[in-house]
Every structure is written in structure tokens, then in C-alpha cells.
Scaffold this motif. Structure first.
Motif, PDB file in Angstrom:
ATOM      1  N   SER B 154      36.574  -2.953  43.210  1.00 19.04           N
ATOM      2  CA  SER B 154      37.225  -3.169  44.210  1.00 19.04           C
ATOM      3  C   SER B 154      38.203  -1.545  43.033  1.00 19.04           C
ATOM      4  CB  SER B 154      38.445  -3.218  44.573  1.00 19.04           C
ATOM      5  OG  SER B 154      37.826  -4.694  45.102  1.00 19.04           O
ATOM      6  N   PHE B 155      38.104  -1.640  41.928  1.00 11.65           N
ATOM      7  CA  PHE B 155      38.376  -0.626  41.036  1.00 11.65           C
ATOM      8  C   PHE B 155      37.654   0.507  40.828  1.00 11.65           C
ATOM      9  CE2 PHE B 155      38.377   1.594  37.094  1.00 11.65           C
ATOM     10  CZ  PHE B 155      39.717   1.846  36.726  1.00 11.65           C
ATOM     11  N   LEU B 156      36.436   0.178  41.328  1.00 17.23           N
ATOM     12  CA  LEU B 156      35.541   1.322  41.439  1.00 17.23           C
ATOM     13  C   LEU B 156      35.858   2.087  42.421  1.00 17.23           C
ATOM     14  CD1 LEU B 156      32.159  -0.112  39.226  1.00 17.23           C
ATOM     15  CD2 LEU B 156      34.021   1.918  38.015  1.00 17.23           C
ATOM     16  N   ALA B 157      35.749   1.758  43.768  1.00 17.85           N
ATOM     17  CA  ALA B 157      36.037   1.749  44.653  1.00 17.85           C
ATOM     18  C   ALA B 157      37.550   2.945  45.274  1.00 17.85           C
ATOM     19  CB  ALA B 157      35.986   1.251  45.998  1.00 17.85           C
ATOM     20  N   ILE B 207      52.015  -2.317  41.070  1.00 16.24           N
ATOM     21  CA  ILE B 207      53.025  -3.343  41.962  1.00 16.24           C
ATOM     22  C   ILE B 207      51.775  -4.115  42.676  1.00 16.24           C
ATOM     23  CG2 ILE B 207      54.480  -2.848  43.538  1.00 16.24           C
ATOM     24  CD1 ILE B 207      55.766  -0.643  41.825  1.00 16.24           C
ATOM     25  N   ILE B 208      51.579  -3.186  43.023  1.00 15.49           N
ATOM     26  CA  ILE B 208      50.143  -4.238  44.575  1.00 15.49           C
ATOM     27  C   ILE B 208      49.890  -5.361  44.169  1.00 15.49           C
ATOM     28  CG2 ILE B 208      49.015  -3.487  46.525  1.00 15.49           C
ATOM     29  CD1 ILE B 208      49.751  -0.845  46.318  1.00 15.49           C
ATOM     30  N   LEU B 209      49.338  -5.070  42.695  1.00 12.90           N
ATOM     31  CA  LEU B 209      48.467  -6.416  41.727  1.00 12.90           C
ATOM     32  C   LEU B 209      49.173  -7.334  41.442  1.00 12.90           C
ATOM     33  CD1 LEU B 209      46.400  -4.509  39.251  1.00 12.90           C
ATOM     34  CD2 LEU B 209      45.122  -5.929  41.740  1.00 12.90           C
ATOM     35  N   GLY B 210      50.652  -6.905  41.067  1.00  4.99           N
ATOM     36  CA  GLY B 210      51.367  -8.459  40.305  1.00  4.99           C
ATOM     37  C   GLY B 210      51.631  -8.011  38.695  1.00  4.99           C
ATOM     38  N   ALA B 211      51.847  -8.605  38.133  1.00  8.78           N
ATOM     39  CA  ALA B 211      51.758  -9.329  36.938  1.00  8.78           C
ATOM     40  C   ALA B 211      50.959 -10.317  36.546  1.00  8.78           C
ATOM     41  CB  ALA B 211      52.797  -9.751  35.984  1.00  8.78           C
ATOM     42  N   ARG B 212      50.163  -9.968  35.351  1.00 10.41           N
ATOM     43  CA  ARG B 212      48.982 -11.061  35.365  1.00 10.41           C
ATOM     44  C   ARG B 212      49.800 -12.564  34.975  1.00 10.41           C
ATOM     45  NH1 ARG B 212      47.550  -8.463  29.200  1.00 10.41           N
ATOM     46  NH2 ARG B 212      49.733  -7.930  29.879  1.00 10.41           N
ATOM     47  N   LYS B 213      48.818 -13.506  34.755  1.00  9.78           N
ATOM     48  CA  LYS B 213      49.379 -14.798  34.986  1.00  9.78           C
ATOM     49  C   LYS B 213      50.146 -14.723  33.422  1.00  9.78           C
ATOM     50  CE  LYS B 213      48.811 -15.664  39.011  1.00  9.78           C
ATOM     51  NZ  LYS B 213      49.900 -16.164  39.848  1.00  9.78           N
ATOM     52  N   GLY B 214      51.683 -15.546  32.978  1.00  5.87           N
ATOM     53  CA  GLY B 214      51.980 -15.393  31.866  1.00  5.87           C
ATOM     54  C   GLY B 214      52.211 -14.446  31.462  1.00  5.87           C
ATOM     55  N   VAL B 390      52.030   7.534  48.090  1.00 10.06           N
ATOM     56  CA  VAL B 390      51.414   6.951  49.151  1.00 10.06           C
ATOM     57  C   VAL B 390      49.902   7.031  49.621  1.00 10.06           C
ATOM     58  CG1 VAL B 390      51.704   7.914  51.360  1.00 10.06           C
ATOM     59  CG2 VAL B 390      53.812   8.360  50.123  1.00 10.06           C
ATOM     60  N   ALA B 391      49.569   7.903  49.102  1.00  8.73           N
ATOM     61  CA  ALA B 391      47.851   7.709  49.095  1.00  8.73           C
ATOM     62  C   ALA B 391      47.964   6.871  48.254  1.00  8.73           C
ATOM     63  CB  ALA B 391      47.287   8.688  48.474  1.00  8.73           C
ATOM     64  N   THR B 392      47.908   6.477  47.636  1.00  8.84           N
ATOM     65  CA  THR B 392      47.386   5.723  46.571  1.00  8.84           C
ATOM     66  C   THR B 392      47.504   3.786  47.062  1.00  8.84           C
ATOM     67  OG1 THR B 392      49.006   5.805  44.731  1.00  8.84           O
ATOM     68  CG2 THR B 392      46.698   6.650  43.999  1.00  8.84           C
ATOM     69  N   SER B 393      48.800   3.693  47.218  1.00 14.32           N
ATOM     70  CA  SER B 393      49.011   2.684  48.165  1.00 14.32           C
ATOM     71  C   SER B 393      48.491   2.703  49.768  1.00 14.32           C
ATOM     72  CB  SER B 393      50.760   2.617  48.323  1.00 14.32           C
ATOM     73  OG  SER B 393      51.602   3.126  47.246  1.00 14.32           O
ATOM     74  N   VAL B 394      47.955   3.670  49.974  1.00 17.50           N
ATOM     75  CA  VAL B 394      47.323   3.101  50.985  1.00 17.50           C
ATOM     76  C   VAL B 394      45.896   1.954  51.245  1.00 17.50           C
ATOM     77  CG1 VAL B 394      46.095   4.153  53.372  1.00 17.50           C
ATOM     78  CG2 VAL B 394      48.188   4.936  52.725  1.00 17.50           C
ATOM     79  N   VAL B 395      45.370   3.401  49.801  1.00 17.73           N
ATOM     80  CA  VAL B 395      44.192   2.709  49.015  1.00 17.73           C
ATOM     81  C   VAL B 395      44.176   1.655  48.790  1.00 17.73           C
ATOM     82  CG1 VAL B 395      42.106   3.181  47.629  1.00 17.73           C
ATOM     83  CG2 VAL B 395      43.312   5.090  48.757  1.00 17.73           C
ATOM     84  N   TRP B 396      44.976   1.104  48.007  1.00 19.01           N
ATOM     85  CA  TRP B 396      44.930  -0.283  47.476  1.00 19.01           C
ATOM     86  C   TRP B 396      45.377  -1.245  47.920  1.00 19.01           C
ATOM     87  CZ3 TRP B 396      43.186  -0.354  42.967  1.00 19.01           C
ATOM     88  CH2 TRP B 396      43.387   0.361  41.912  1.00 19.01           C
ATOM     89  N   LEU B 397      45.976  -0.317  48.837  1.00 21.51           N
ATOM     90  CA  LEU B 397      46.501  -2.036  50.291  1.00 21.51           C
ATOM     91  C   LEU B 397      45.274  -2.464  51.295  1.00 21.51           C
ATOM     92  CD1 LEU B 397      50.116  -0.718  50.986  1.00 21.51           C
ATOM     93  CD2 LEU B 397      49.297  -3.157  49.943  1.00 21.51           C
ATOM     94  N   VAL B 398      44.442  -1.275  51.560  1.00 18.13           N
ATOM     95  CA  VAL B 398      43.224  -1.279  52.731  1.00 18.13           C
ATOM     96  C   VAL B 398      42.169  -2.393  51.536  1.00 18.13           C
ATOM     97  CG1 VAL B 398      41.656  -0.133  53.592  1.00 18.13           C
ATOM     98  CG2 VAL B 398      43.570   0.805  53.256  1.00 18.13           C
ATOM     99  N   LEU B 399      42.101  -1.805  49.960  1.00 13.41           N
ATOM    100  CA  LEU B 399      40.880  -2.645  49.325  1.00 13.41           C
ATOM    101  C   LEU B 399      41.963  -3.935  49.370  1.00 13.41           C
ATOM    102  CD1 LEU B 399      40.387  -0.746  46.740  1.00 13.41           C
ATOM    103  CD2 LEU B 399      38.587  -0.599  48.219  1.00 13.41           C
ATOM    104  N   LYS B 400      43.051  -4.379  48.974  1.00 18.52           N
ATOM    105  CA  LYS B 400      43.746  -5.720  49.379  1.00 18.52           C
ATOM    106  C   LYS B 400      42.914  -6.603  50.078  1.00 18.52           C
ATOM    107  CE  LYS B 400      48.047  -7.980  47.925  1.00 18.52           C
ATOM    108  NZ  LYS B 400      49.782  -7.591  47.537  1.00 18.52           N
TER     109      LYS B 400
END
Lengths: 459, 459, 459
Positions: B154-157, B207-214, B390-400
């Protein structure tokens, strides 16, 4: 000054055969090429700071690795700022046969070149950059020798004085056109001016600091405290070798004509062969003496060859360069146990490499360069040695009796990373606490044999 | 376009004093020097990909190191392919005051130069190479921030879209000759166009990923999850510092005349002093605030200074450059806890370094360059910030919501190396599993104090 | 010779359009630029020795890391000395359609250029330097393949013969102007002359040495013996990628005119895209085949692309270069298990990368270069393959039946670092002894699952 003199020398020596070199049509391009050479070669010399950083990171114990990392990168930052605030001026501003230049901010002026007069030879900032990275290199030599027991802020304070005052003053004597240069002392790229200076500063530091706890046993035994990461040390050596092409090659100080390009090529090839000679000689000798081919001796052998050729990489034949390097490699194998016998604790072998071979390389110049004399070379080595030893001793002692230079025994035992930096270099790895003098608890997967002398690090 | 504009600018500004520069006899050599500068400086910028790789490898925990290595090298591969397939054209092909170029394969044509007309200034492929490595650098900024919990594919996409579309479009606004360039927005080498772009993309990702556990406790406590290899992080910083000489120096975009060579020298020296200023300022501030001189803050301080000077390394005096860098170093020490307070989990400090200092550096240009205005600089920063967010949020959310972007909690606990790469970074070393939230078995040589919060990795 | 031929070729091909290139006024500067290109690009190729060192240090087990470090740096030293003592002369001194030059010390003569005649094209030492680092690269290929079981001094003795005699003789056939060059065999920068030569030498070495204990189970199972430090392997790959710009770009062998600068730019861009293609193709294929994206396959994929493009980076379009690299990446994913099926134990995948892709790249030249023929390319590949296999087999066998080439089973079990170098690579870290065939004591924090096949190292 350094390069002005060299340019003039080259010009005079080659005048009969190179009449074309002064032709007007190429002079702007020559100016560009001289400048670009300073920049590219200067970048390679800057890269040596990383080489020292990796070499020293690999050769200290894991509990002091983060500290040595921070020291190596921050001393380069200090060198940059101090060489701007005063170092460059002290070294080059109106020395003219004297003992130092003037204090004050360095300020570039390239107006003449922008107006079409390229006789300055290169952009002012490119020369500043090239000279600054040399100043940083001298400072890098010190950090490894005094590692694992010095307070970081005291060390950095020392670097301020070394790069801002001590290095530039002695540098002015030769490259600034000062009294040693007038006597005919020759040091092409700094066996004495850079490497032995770092070495002398490290020597006084190591003596005044004293040895690490546990290094020298009461029965006269020398305890090896092995470095924690050999691939990093190897990487550091590769980086230094690479950077040395810029260190020596760039010290031709010109690239604008064929004579300079030929000289730079010869210098680089000699530099390379001296490294080869030093490494192979050290490997063979250490195999004969100890029946094993110690990797750190191989690495230090290569560096010894590089330091040795640095005073005069322009004149030897390839065979002579190889031999000069090989003698350096042999000297380092002899010098390491010698300093241990004196109980001068040099963590990474910096004295053997930079001081001993810096002197050797400087004294070897007359063998291949008829412009040099043994007496003048000796005077230069001795004068700079005495000056740097006295000056650095004063600085170390002032620091010792004011803010202190050595961490406490407890801090040394736990490692500077935790106590000074607040951070471990390798927090995820279960480590074995090497060296030190505490009680050794028997735990985990560690064999009894090692535990007997080495306490476990409760990481 | 970027360089065409710059070349014209240099030409116009210096026309009165540099009449010789247009002389025919040197023009082929100028063409060669311009080209060679792009190649050599481009290699240094490519090397920064390794710098990011080592920095991030050193700052993540050992269970995610192999993954971050693969990400950093493969994103550079993706950048190369995408910049060839569409990025370069989108950024430079006929933008002319507009918002983007055209889609399509980049195709070089050097026929004019081969026919003796050198007015193009440099070989086409050398410019492509230099611009491509900048595109890769923007992408490298992202990987560290979102490390330790993102799915690799997903990161590489995401990288495909960033390097193929998002980066080139905003780049066309300035370096492609688009609307921001017409407004007079100035960003010499990319504080905004490269570093803040990477920063904004990383911000939306974090932000869209959220923080690491712990990472963030329920009581508001921030748990440090220390990096696993400080010498690697230091090496990465040295590499980035070295590469930055090419990043900024090469952005003079010419080497064919004395004015360019002088400008390149000044740019490199200012770049170096900004790094020095940032590092030393960060070290002093962190010592005052926390009573220890955190090594990662020193490293990030140097990088902060480098990012800050990047928008305008050509006009400041050396003192001003040092100060611009020093402010960057101070900002990074303030920004790191600030993002933690917002619970935006930035693994390596990329937001503090590249986003915050990218903005700072861009806004600082008018202090030393009278051609820049604060308003225009602000418009550029904001426009690019809004577009990229805006552009990256769209991409991150589509991937999510399609393939997913975050590994499972179990996978995060075990580490991405095992679950995604099928390979440990350090399989031979007994490791301590830092962070995470599982039950902590008491074993081996690990002290009870650490075990209390950290489960052991059954490696 | 290599470059003389190339220079003449370029001159002849471009004569109609480049009449200006022979103009007298620029010729000294062209001489300088050609020389400087050799030096800068040669430094990048030298840096590849560090790349091989780090790659191999990362891919062997921790008990053999110090040994592989020493091998990689000392083989470069040997290459330098041997290429000076005889290699360069054997490769270039009066070959003229024949099979080898003459024995004897290399001696530079730049008198003509110093007298104002620049027709030699470049400083002699700059060419020696550039050719020497290629010789070192061929040797570096071997060390990784035969790692973890070869005696260090026997390996170094092999390097003496490889770099002093075998490499130069086959090199003389093409770059020295020998019989293959007269037939029209094309190998721009050494897919065959450097990489496959290292590959053939490694192949005979791996066969004669035999596999590491524990690698191949009696039931036909292949036991993975994972590398100990993935970030180092990644760093090594980045270094090699960086150095390859010099390897291929410098092989244009000139920078003194626009045509050379254009060619160098195209070569570097093609080199980069082939690496991208190889890496991405290998990553996708390995994900499909094994459901995980093995990081070492990604790294080897990039290197496979680089090796593949090396025979002809000057003629392909960017798309074709990407494809040539991609096929290399696919080949490496297929070849690694293939060699394992043959029980040829290649520790780092050197045969798959350098031998297989070296052949592929050489055979692919006719696809994009109408001057090449498949038959001639095949003859060159086969002739050099047969010669190197026979010659290296003789050397390996002579060493085997005199001083021996393989360490004892006990030494292999304990690791070469302790037994041959007398020093551990990572003495501070508690390590897990991977691979080997001894009894496995259950201790410490190591899980039972791993312990079942892997004895603990009593470090």
C-alpha cells in the motif's frame, strides 16, 4: 595562500612547456574548473568526517557508541562555525612570513571575477569550503583517541579552541605563507598540519585524561577492550580511503590546465597505492607476529599508508609511494603495543596512525622531492609538535580544573551513552558489558569464561 | 524549465559584468560543464535516498528494520520509473503559467547540440536525472513518518501516485514555469516543493494510519520507542548532509561560467553553515531543556538547518545562513513534543524536520532576498500545502478502504519484518522487543525494570 | 586502448556534425575534462568495493562478518598493487589483435601533454586509476560467493592471480584491442569482462570448495542461512547503485565535448532505469511466488538490472533499458533456487546476479545496437567463460592441494572470525549461532523452535 603559492610554483616550474596555459580564452573556464575541483574534492573530505564517525563507532564498546556518533558529527559542525568566525582569517589573512593572521569574520569577495578578471583563480567560497573540511579532519582525529571516558561538552569546548585557534595558527605557518613555508618546509596535504596536529592534541588529551578503567591491569597486563562493530569500522575505513582522493587530489589546488590534471591524477594513484601498501604490509606483519590477521590492524594499516603519503603524494613514483605506505603500515603494528606499554590508552589507534605516520610521511618527503630537506622537515614537525602539545595541554588542563573532562567512575562503568546522551546506541540488542571492573553476575546465555572478567550489562 | 528560467535570470542579472560569458568559443565546454554538474550533483542527491534509508533504519525498532530498508530503496526505483512514464512531462512539458504539463513518456532530443548548437545548455538526460532524484527525495520523506505500521505494498502504491502525479503537478507550478513562478514565489532547491510536500504527505498518512500501538498511553503519557541503531542514523545524517551539497549546489543549474561557479560555491557554504547552526542550536536547547544532549535531536537539528536553508541558499550571508539553520534546529526541538501532544505519531521526526522547517525556510527567503515577498511566499506554501494534503488524503483513504493500509495488531506486535518481508533484519542477535502491549515474560539477561513494560521477542 | 578505440569511434561516427570538436582552443580543456571524468568516475567505482563489502557483511552470518570485511578491503589493495606490477600492461601494452600484452611495471608518461600536445586525450594515471578499480570490482564479485568457509590467505592468493593475470588477459581481448574486439564483440562497461568474469571465478571456487555445512540437508532440503544485517546489505546495494553511475558513465571514456557529455547522460539514465526495472520486477515476482516480498531479492534484483545493462547502456531507449533490467530481475529470482538445486552454495547470490545477468546483458546488446551480432556476442561470452573457468580451476586446485582452501569443520562451525581473524565482528551482542550441525543447548531467551536446529553461540 596555500594554493596561491602552489599555483605560482606550478606556473614557474612549467612555464617553459606550458605557454598556452596563460591564454586568455580559457581563463574563465579554468576559473570554473579550479572552483569545481575545490567543491567536489571538498565534499569528499567532508565525507571523511563520516568515515571517522563510523570507524570510531565500530571501535568503541557498544555502551559508548551513541556518544561517539554525536561527537563526530557535532565536531564537524563546530569546525564549520569556528572556521567562519575566526579560523580562516587566522590561517590566511595577511600572514606573510609571520606566525598568524588576524581575528575576525571571513567575508568573501568575488567582484573581480564577476567583472571579468579571473586572476583570483577560483571562487572565494570554494577555497573556504576546502580549507574548512581540512580543519574538521584534524579535529576528527582527536575524538577516537579520548573516547569512552571524556565528557562530551568538555570535548566540544576543546574542539572550539582547536578549530578556531590552534589549528589555524600552526596552519598559517605553512599554508598561510608563514615562517615555515618561507624556510621551505613541505607538507603537500597535511601529514603534519592535519594528521600530526590531531595526533598531538589526542596525545595530550589521552595523557591528561588517563586510561579507561580496566584497560591496564595491576600486573602490567593489557586488557583488550574490543570494538563493538567491525563492519562499521570497515565502512569507516572505506569512506576515509575514498575521501582521501579528495584530501590529496584536491590539494593540487587547481584543475584549470593539463599540468594540474596530470598532477591530480598522479597524486590520486600514489595515494591509492600507499593505502594498498600500508594495508598489505600491516596484514603480513601481524600474521607473522600474532599468527592471526587482525582486521583492525589491516584497517589501520591502510589508514597509516594514507597518512604517510599525504605529505608528498606528488613526487614519488608508484613504487616509492607503495613503499612509503608500507612503512606506515609496519609502523602502526609496532606503535600500537608501544603506546600500550606506556599506558597511553588510545581507543582506536589514532596516535599510531595519525601521529606516528604523520611524522614518518613528513620526514619521507626528501626521499622523493629534491626541494625538501630533512632538517627543515624535522624543524617543521618539531615546531608544530611543541606548539600543539603546549597549547592543547593548556586547554585540557584548564577544562580539567574548571568543568572537568572525565566522567565519573560510575558513569564510565555504565557507559557515556546512558549517562551523557540519555540514549543507548543499540537498545534492542541484548548486550554483554565488555571491560570495566565491577562484579560479574552470571546470567543468561553468556559463557562462564567471558563472564569471569566481564560484567553483564543490564540493558 | 526550472533551470532555463534560472539560466535566463542569471544571464539577465549579470549581463552588464559578464559580457564574455556568451562568447562562442567556450560554449561547447559550458554545455559540457552544465551537464557534468547535473550528473555529479544528481548522484549526490540520489545518495540521499541511502541517507534516508539509513536514518530511518536506525530510528525504527529492530523488528521493522528490514521493511524500512526495502521501502527506501524500492521507492527510489518507483520514482525513477514513474518520473519517466509521466512525472517529468507533467512537471515541465509546456506548463507556461498553467497548473500542469502533459501526460506521456519522456523522450530526449539532443540533436541540436550534436549539430553544433549548444543553446539548449545541457544534455537533456542530465536534467531529467537531476529532477528525478529530487522527486525521489520527496518520497523518501514520507516513509520514515508512517513506518512500523503501514503495509508495504500500500505504501508503494502511494509512492506511485505521489511521484507520478502529485509531486510533478505542484512542482510544475514553480519549477515548471507555472502560476506560482509567475507570481514570484521563490524556492531555490525545494524547502516547499520537495521537503514540505513530503511532510504534508506524511502528515495525512500519519493521521489516517493512526499511531503505533503503545506509543500513547491512556493517561496521556508518551512512551518513547527508541530507534534500534544510532550509528546507522548518524551515518544517514552524514549521507544526507553530503548529498545536500548536490541538492542545493546543483540547483544553481549551471556551471558553465564564473558567475555560476561562484554562486554554487556560496550555496554550498551556506548550506553547510545552516546545518552546523541547526545542529549546535538543537544540541544546546535540548541540553538546557532535558539536561542530556539527545543524539537524535542533534541529528534532526542538522537536517532541520539543511531543510531551512534550501529555499534560499544563494542570497544569505554566511552569518544569516547559520541563523536560518539555527532557528530550524530550535523549531525541531519544539515541534517533536508538539506533534506528540497532538498524538500524531511521527516515527523519525520527519514532520518536525521537513514540514515545519520547510515552511520556515520558505518564509525566511524575503529576509535575505529582496525579490521575494512574504505574501507570495505564504501563498505558495499554503497553496501547495492544501493541494498536497487534499490529494494525498484522497489517495490514503482510497487505499484504506480498498486494500487497506495498516497491518493487523498481531502483525504490528510481531513486526513487519517477519510478517511482510519474511525476514529479520538482525536474525543472529538476541533482541529485546521494545514497545508493544503484550504480557512481558521475565527471561534471560534482561533486567526486571525493562521487562516490566517490554515483552521479550522470541526471536 | 579501450578508450582510444572509443574516442576514435565517437570521432568517426560524429565527424560530420562535430567539426568543432577538433578545434585547437578547447583541446587542453577537453584533456582536463577527460581526465577529471576518469578520476571522479573512478572514485565512484572504487566506492563499489565498499558496496560489495557492506552487501556481503550483511548477507553472511555474524560469525563470519569480520572476515568478509577484511577480505573485501584487502582484495582491493591487492588489485591495486597487482594492476600496477603487471595487470595494466598485460591488458593494454601492445595487444593489437592478440591475446595479451606484456609483463612489467606500469610507467606513466605525460610529457607530450606537458609540452602542449594534448592528443593523448587524458592524463595517463587517470586512465590507470579508472581501469584498476574495474579490476578490483571483478575480484569483489568472488568473495561473497565463497564466503564462510574459505581460508583468508588462500582467497587472497587467488586474488593475486585473478587481478594480476587472469582478469587482464581476458580484458586485453576486448578493451585492450585484442582478437574479440577485432571480431566486433561489444561490452561497453563489462557485463562480461568484469561481472561474468567474477561470476565464473566464483562458480569454480564454489564447486571446488563445496557447500557450507548444514546448507543442504540429506533429504534434499535447502536450509536458509539468513544474513545477519539487512541494513548493511541495503547500504551496500545503495553504494553499488551509486557507484554504477561511475562504472557505466565513466566508460564513455571522455567528457571533452558535447557528444561525450550527452552520451554519459544517456548512459547514467539508462543505468538507473535498469536498476529500477530489475528491482521492481524481482519484488513483484517474489511476492507472487512466495507471498512475501523478500528484501534480499529486491536488492539482488536491482543489482541484476545494473549488471544486465552494463554491456550496452549507450544505445537502448529508456523503456528498453528498463526492460533489460527487468529481465535481469526475473532471472535472479529464478537462478537463486536453480543454483541451490545444483547444490552450488552461493552465499550472497553472486552467481545469479553477476554471472547469469552478465551473460544476459551481453547477449541483449544486439537488440538495441545494430553494430552487435548475437553470434559474436555468444563467442565472446563463451570464450571468456571457458578461459576463466579453466584458469581459475587450475588456481583453486593448486591452492587446494598445497596450502588448502577450506577451513576445518570445527573452524567453520565456530566461524572464521574467531579462528582466522581472532576477533568477533559484534563482540558485545549476545548472538544466536545460526546454521551449523552441532548439538543445540537450550538456553536464555531463545525459543525452542529455533534452538531445535540451531546451536547457541557461546559468545
Amino acid at each position: 595562500m596555500k594554493k596561491l603559492i602552489s599555483l605560482l610554483t606550478v606556473g614557474l616550474l612549467l612555464a617553459p612547456t606550458l605557454a598556452l596555459a596563460e591564454d586568455a580564452p580559457v581563463s574563465e573556464i579554468s576559473y570554473v574548473l579550479n572552483t569545481f575541483s575545490f567543491l567536489v574534492m571538498g565534499i569528499l573530505v567532508m565525507w571523511m568526517a563520516a568515515g571517522f564517525g563510523m570507524l570510531e563507532s565500530g571501535l568503541v564498546r557498544s555502551k559508548n557508541v551513541a556518544t561517539i556518533c554525536l561527537k563526530n558529527i557535532s565536531l564537524f559542525g563546530i569546525a564549520g562555525i569556528l572556521f567562519y568566525l575566526m579560523g580562516y582569517n587566522l590561517m590566511y589573512a595577511g600572514v606573510d612570513g609571520g606566525y598568524m593572521g588576524s581575528f575576525g569574520l571571513w567575508a568573501a569577495d568575488d567582484a573581480a571575477a564577476l567583472a571579468g578578471d579571473y586572476s583570483g583563480g577560483y571562487a572565494a567560497a570554494s577555497d573556504w569550503f576546502f580549507q574548512m573540511v581540512f580543519c574538521g579532519a584534524a579535529c576528527s582525529v582527536v575524538s577516537g583517541c579520548v573516547a569512552e571516558r571524556i565528557k562530551i561538552w568538555s570535548f566540544l569546548a576543546f574542539c572550539v579552541v582547536l578549530t578556531g585557534i590552534i589549528y589555524p595558527i600552526q596552519g598559517s605557518w605553512v599554508w598561510g605563507g608563514g615562517w615555515l613555508s618561507e624556510m621551505g618546509f613541505l607538507d603537500f596535504a597535511g601529514s603534519t598540519l592535519v594528521h600530526s596536529v590531531g595526533g598531538w592534541a589526542a596525545l595530550t588529551g589521552a595523557i591528561i585524561l588517563g586510561a579507561r578503567k580496566g584497560k591496564y591491569g595491576k600486573d602490567g597486563r593489557v586488557n583488550p577492550l574490543p570494538g563493538s562493530n567491525i563492519p562499521l569500522a570497515t565502512l569507516g575505513t572505506f569512506i576515509l580511503w575514498m575521501g582521501w582522493y579528495g584530501f590529496n587530489g584536491g590539494s593540487v589546488l587547481a584543475l584549470g590546465d593539463a599540468a594540474s590534471a596530470i598532477s591530480m591524477s598522479n597524486v590520486m594513484v600514489n595515494t591509492n597505492l600507499a593505502a594498498c601498501g600500508g594495508m598489505i604490509a600491516a596484514m603480513i606483519l601481524v600474521q607473522i607476529l600474532y599468527k592471526k590477521v587482525d582486521v583492525t590492524m589491516g584497517l589501520n594499516g591502510a589508514l597509516a599508508g594514507l597518512v604517510a603519503i599525504t605529505a608528498g603524494p606528488d613526487t614519488p613514483s608508484l613504487g616509492a609511494a607503495t613503499l612509503i605506505g608500507a612503512v606506515g603500515g609496519i609502523l602502526v603494528v609496532i606503535a600500537v603495543p608501544f603506546f600500550d606499554k606506556l599506558k597511553i590508552d588510545d581507543v582506536v589507534g589514532a596516535l599510531s596512525v595519525h601521529l606516528v605516520c604523520g611524522i614518518w610521511g613528513t620526514m619521507a618527503v626528501p626521499f622523493t622531492n629534491s626541494d625538501a630537506s630533512f632538517l627543515t622537515q624535522f624543524i617543521g614537525v618539531a615546531a608544530i609538535g611543541v606548539f600543539v602539545m603546549v597549547a592543547t595541554s593548556v586547554v585540557w588542563l584548564v577544562l580539567k580544573y574548571t568543568v572537568g573532562i572525565r566522567v565519573s567512575e560510575e558513569e564510565e562503568y555504565r557507559g557515556c551513552d546512558i549517562t551523557e546522551i540519555g540514549m543507548e546506541a543499540y537498545p534492542d540488542f541484548q548486550t554483554i558489558h565488555l571491560g570495566g571492573s565491577g562484579v560479574a553476575p552470571v546470567v543468561g546465555a553468556v559463557s562462564a569464561a567471558r563472564v569471569a572478567t566481564e560484567p553483564i550489562k543490564h540493558s
